[in-house]
Design a protein around this motif. Structure first.
Motif, PDB file in Angstrom:
ATOM      1  N   GLY A  35      39.212   9.680  61.856  1.00 20.71           N
ATOM      2  CA  GLY A  35      38.196   9.406  62.868  1.00 20.71           C
ATOM      3  C   GLY A  35      37.963  10.530  63.852  1.00 20.71           C
ATOM      4  O   GLY A  35      37.257  10.350  64.842  1.00 20.71           O
ATOM      5  N   ARG A  36      38.504  11.685  63.572  1.00 21.47           N
ATOM      6  CA  ARG A  36      38.329  12.833  64.460  1.00 21.47           C
ATOM      7  C   ARG A  36      37.164  13.701  63.979  1.00 21.47           C
ATOM      8  O   ARG A  36      36.780  13.658  62.829  1.00 21.47           O
ATOM      9  N   THR A  37      36.643  14.497  64.890  1.00 23.04           N
ATOM     10  CA  THR A  37      35.558  15.433  64.596  1.00 23.04           C
ATOM     11  C   THR A  37      36.149  16.793  64.268  1.00 23.04           C
ATOM     12  O   THR A  37      37.122  17.219  64.892  1.00 23.04           O
ATOM     13  N   ILE A  38      35.526  17.491  63.316  1.00 25.50           N
ATOM     14  CA  ILE A  38      35.902  18.869  63.010  1.00 25.50           C
ATOM     15  C   ILE A  38      34.812  19.781  63.549  1.00 25.50           C
ATOM     16  O   ILE A  38      33.624  19.566  63.301  1.00 25.50           O
ATOM     17  N   THR A  39      35.231  20.806  64.282  1.00 26.04           N
ATOM     18  CA  THR A  39      34.331  21.882  64.671  1.00 26.04           C
ATOM     19  C   THR A  39      34.813  23.126  63.945  1.00 26.04           C
ATOM     20  O   THR A  39      36.012  23.420  63.939  1.00 26.04           O
ATOM     21  N   TYR A  40      33.891  23.831  63.331  1.00 21.41           N
ATOM     22  CA  TYR A  40      34.259  25.013  62.548  1.00 21.41           C
ATOM     23  C   TYR A  40      33.116  26.024  62.641  1.00 21.41           C
ATOM     24  O   TYR A  40      32.148  25.824  63.367  1.00 21.41           O
ATOM     25  N   GLY A  41      33.197  27.094  61.875  1.00 14.07           N
ATOM     26  CA  GLY A  41      32.270  28.211  61.976  1.00 14.07           C
ATOM     27  C   GLY A  41      30.865  28.008  61.466  1.00 14.07           C
ATOM     28  O   GLY A  41      30.033  28.906  61.592  1.00 14.07           O
ATOM     29  N   GLY A  42      30.545  26.860  60.894  1.00 17.04           N
ATOM     30  CA  GLY A  42      29.169  26.544  60.535  1.00 17.04           C
ATOM     31  C   GLY A  42      28.664  27.075  59.213  1.00 17.04           C
ATOM     32  O   GLY A  42      27.494  26.905  58.891  1.00 17.04           O
ATOM     33  N   GLY A  43      29.526  27.701  58.422  1.00  9.84           N
ATOM     34  CA  GLY A  43      29.081  28.310  57.177  1.00  9.84           C
ATOM     35  C   GLY A  43      29.242  27.428  55.953  1.00  9.84           C
ATOM     36  O   GLY A  43      29.930  26.406  55.974  1.00  9.84           O
ATOM     37  N   THR A  44      28.591  27.874  54.883  1.00  9.44           N
ATOM     38  CA  THR A  44      28.679  27.188  53.588  1.00  9.44           C
ATOM     39  C   THR A  44      29.625  27.901  52.636  1.00  9.44           C
ATOM     40  O   THR A  44      29.917  27.389  51.558  1.00  9.44           O
ATOM     41  N   GLY A  64      29.191  22.516  63.312  1.00  5.39           N
ATOM     42  CA  GLY A  64      29.297  23.932  62.998  1.00  5.39           C
ATOM     43  C   GLY A  64      28.715  24.761  64.123  1.00  5.39           C
ATOM     44  O   GLY A  64      27.720  24.377  64.728  1.00  5.39           O
ATOM     45  N   VAL A  65      29.358  25.892  64.396  1.00  3.23           N
ATOM     46  CA  VAL A  65      28.872  26.826  65.417  1.00  3.23           C
ATOM     47  C   VAL A  65      28.683  28.161  64.716  1.00  3.23           C
ATOM     48  O   VAL A  65      29.660  28.800  64.324  1.00  3.23           O
ATOM     49  N   ILE A  66      27.415  28.571  64.540  1.00  2.00           N
ATOM     50  CA  ILE A  66      27.152  29.739  63.697  1.00  2.00           C
ATOM     51  C   ILE A  66      26.292  30.776  64.417  1.00  2.00           C
ATOM     52  O   ILE A  66      25.264  30.446  65.011  1.00  2.00           O
ATOM     53  N   PRO A  67      26.715  32.043  64.380  1.00  2.00           N
ATOM     54  CA  PRO A  67      25.934  33.122  64.978  1.00  2.00           C
ATOM     55  C   PRO A  67      24.699  33.460  64.138  1.00  2.00           C
ATOM     56  O   PRO A  67      24.674  33.248  62.920  1.00  2.00           O
ATOM     57  N   GLU A  68      23.705  34.009  64.805  1.00  2.00           N
ATOM     58  CA  GLU A  68      22.433  34.367  64.157  1.00  2.00           C
ATOM     59  C   GLU A  68      22.618  35.239  62.920  1.00  2.00           C
ATOM     60  O   GLU A  68      21.909  35.079  61.936  1.00  2.00           O
ATOM     61  N   VAL A  69      23.568  36.163  62.960  1.00  2.76           N
ATOM     62  CA  VAL A  69      23.757  37.087  61.850  1.00  2.76           C
ATOM     63  C   VAL A  69      24.019  36.336  60.541  1.00  2.76           C
ATOM     64  O   VAL A  69      23.550  36.749  59.478  1.00  2.76           O
ATOM     65  N   PHE A  70      24.745  35.223  60.619  1.00  2.53           N
ATOM     66  CA  PHE A  70      25.040  34.446  59.407  1.00  2.53           C
ATOM     67  C   PHE A  70      23.889  33.519  59.034  1.00  2.53           C
ATOM     68  O   PHE A  70      23.732  33.162  57.870  1.00  2.53           O
ATOM     69  N   ILE A  71      23.090  33.156  60.005  1.00  2.00           N
ATOM     70  CA  ILE A  71      21.884  32.391  59.709  1.00  2.00           C
ATOM     71  C   ILE A  71      20.923  33.268  58.913  1.00  2.00           C
ATOM     72  O   ILE A  71      20.343  32.834  57.919  1.00  2.00           O
ATOM     73  N   LEU A  72      20.792  34.521  59.332  1.00  2.00           N
ATOM     74  CA  LEU A  72      19.923  35.469  58.632  1.00  2.00           C
ATOM     75  C   LEU A  72      20.398  35.737  57.208  1.00  2.00           C
ATOM     76  O   LEU A  72      19.591  36.024  56.323  1.00  2.00           O
ATOM     77  N   LYS A  73      21.707  35.625  56.981  1.00  2.00           N
ATOM     78  CA  LYS A  73      22.265  35.796  55.631  1.00  2.00           C
ATOM     79  C   LYS A  73      22.208  34.499  54.832  1.00  2.00           C
ATOM     80  O   LYS A  73      22.755  34.416  53.747  1.00  2.00           O
ATOM     81  N   GLU A  74      21.566  33.478  55.413  1.00  2.22           N
ATOM     82  CA  GLU A  74      21.391  32.166  54.785  1.00  2.22           C
ATOM     83  C   GLU A  74      22.731  31.508  54.435  1.00  2.22           C
ATOM     84  O   GLU A  74      22.887  30.900  53.383  1.00  2.22           O
ATOM     85  N   GLN A  75      23.665  31.611  55.363  1.00  2.00           N
ATOM     86  CA  GLN A  75      24.973  31.002  55.164  1.00  2.00           C
ATOM     87  C   GLN A  75      25.182  29.762  56.029  1.00  2.00           C
ATOM     88  O   GLN A  75      26.262  29.191  56.033  1.00  2.00           O
ATOM     89  N   ALA A  76      24.169  29.361  56.781  1.00  2.00           N
ATOM     90  CA  ALA A  76      24.297  28.207  57.668  1.00  2.00           C
ATOM     91  C   ALA A  76      24.354  26.915  56.856  1.00  2.00           C
ATOM     92  O   ALA A  76      23.555  26.708  55.946  1.00  2.00           O
ATOM     93  N   HIS A  77      25.287  26.046  57.211  1.00  2.43           N
ATOM     94  CA  HIS A  77      25.449  24.764  56.514  1.00  2.43           C
ATOM     95  C   HIS A  77      24.516  23.747  57.161  1.00  2.43           C
ATOM     96  O   HIS A  77      24.747  23.306  58.285  1.00  2.43           O
TER      97      HIS A  77
END
Length: 185
Positions: A35-44, A64-77
């Motif tokens: 029942g706990r929440t996971i926070t992680y780097g936001g990637g796939t 997920g907490v993801i920086p723009e650089v990984f969003i641009l690399k299309e790695q955002a989950h």
């Protein structure tokens, strides 16, 4: 107080051993089922993707907490509960450290080590009262070299008395879940 938000730091690669991926999935499932929440780097990608997918499959909440650089690399989950997009790694770490009730370092590379180190330093400097647990998931001895370094920090006087009290070394999912539950009041 229940430790609601568990921050997981881990690799954006799978690593050489299949046990790393297996452990990441088992841990994420256990946290989600508790029942706990996971926070992680936001990637796939890599262990990050395994953590997110396993927790979601178990009915968990994943942020997920993801920086723009990984969003641009299309790695955002995009298949998780919430994705927080931030401009850079500094903001990512600020949010993750600020929201965590417990922290776990799974196997990973320099980024994982940086996040672990920043968390330890932040808690040393700004932590008041009982500090949240910081758990090193020493899967198949992966973090043995880091444990040697931490011992050297203590022996050589680079860690003050009590600094290691909130650092836990675990080699199983059960051990990690016990540390988390033992820190609840």
């Amino acid at each position: 107080m229940k430790l609601e938000n568990i921050v997981i730091y881990c690799g954006s690669h799978f690593g050489a051993e299949l046990s790393y991926a297996s452990f990441a999935g088992e841990l994420a499932e256990a946290i989600a089922k508790s029942g706990r929440t996971i926070t992680y780097g936001g990637g796939t990608v890599g262990l990050m993707g395994i953590v997110a997918d396993a927790a979601m499959a178990a009915g968990g909440k994943v942020i997920g907490v993801i920086p723009e650089v990984f969003i641009l690399k299309e790695q955002a989950h995009r298949g998780i509960t919430e994705l927080i997009e931030v401009p850079d790694m500094v903001e990512r770490k600020k949010i993750m450290i600020g929201s965590g009730h417990a922290f776990i370092a799974l196997p990973g590379g320099p980024g994982t080590l940086e996040e672990f180190s920043d968390t330890i330093s932040h808690l040393r400097i700004y932590g008041e009262g009982k500090r949240p647990p910081v758990i090193i998931a020493n899967v198949d001895g992966f973090y043995d070299p880091l444990l040697s370094l931490i011992n050297a920090w203590e022996e050589e006087g680079f860690m003050e008395e009590g600094d290691r009290d909130n650092i836990f070394i675990c080699s199983s999912v059960d051990e990690i879940m016990k540390v988390i539950s033992d820190h609840e009041i």
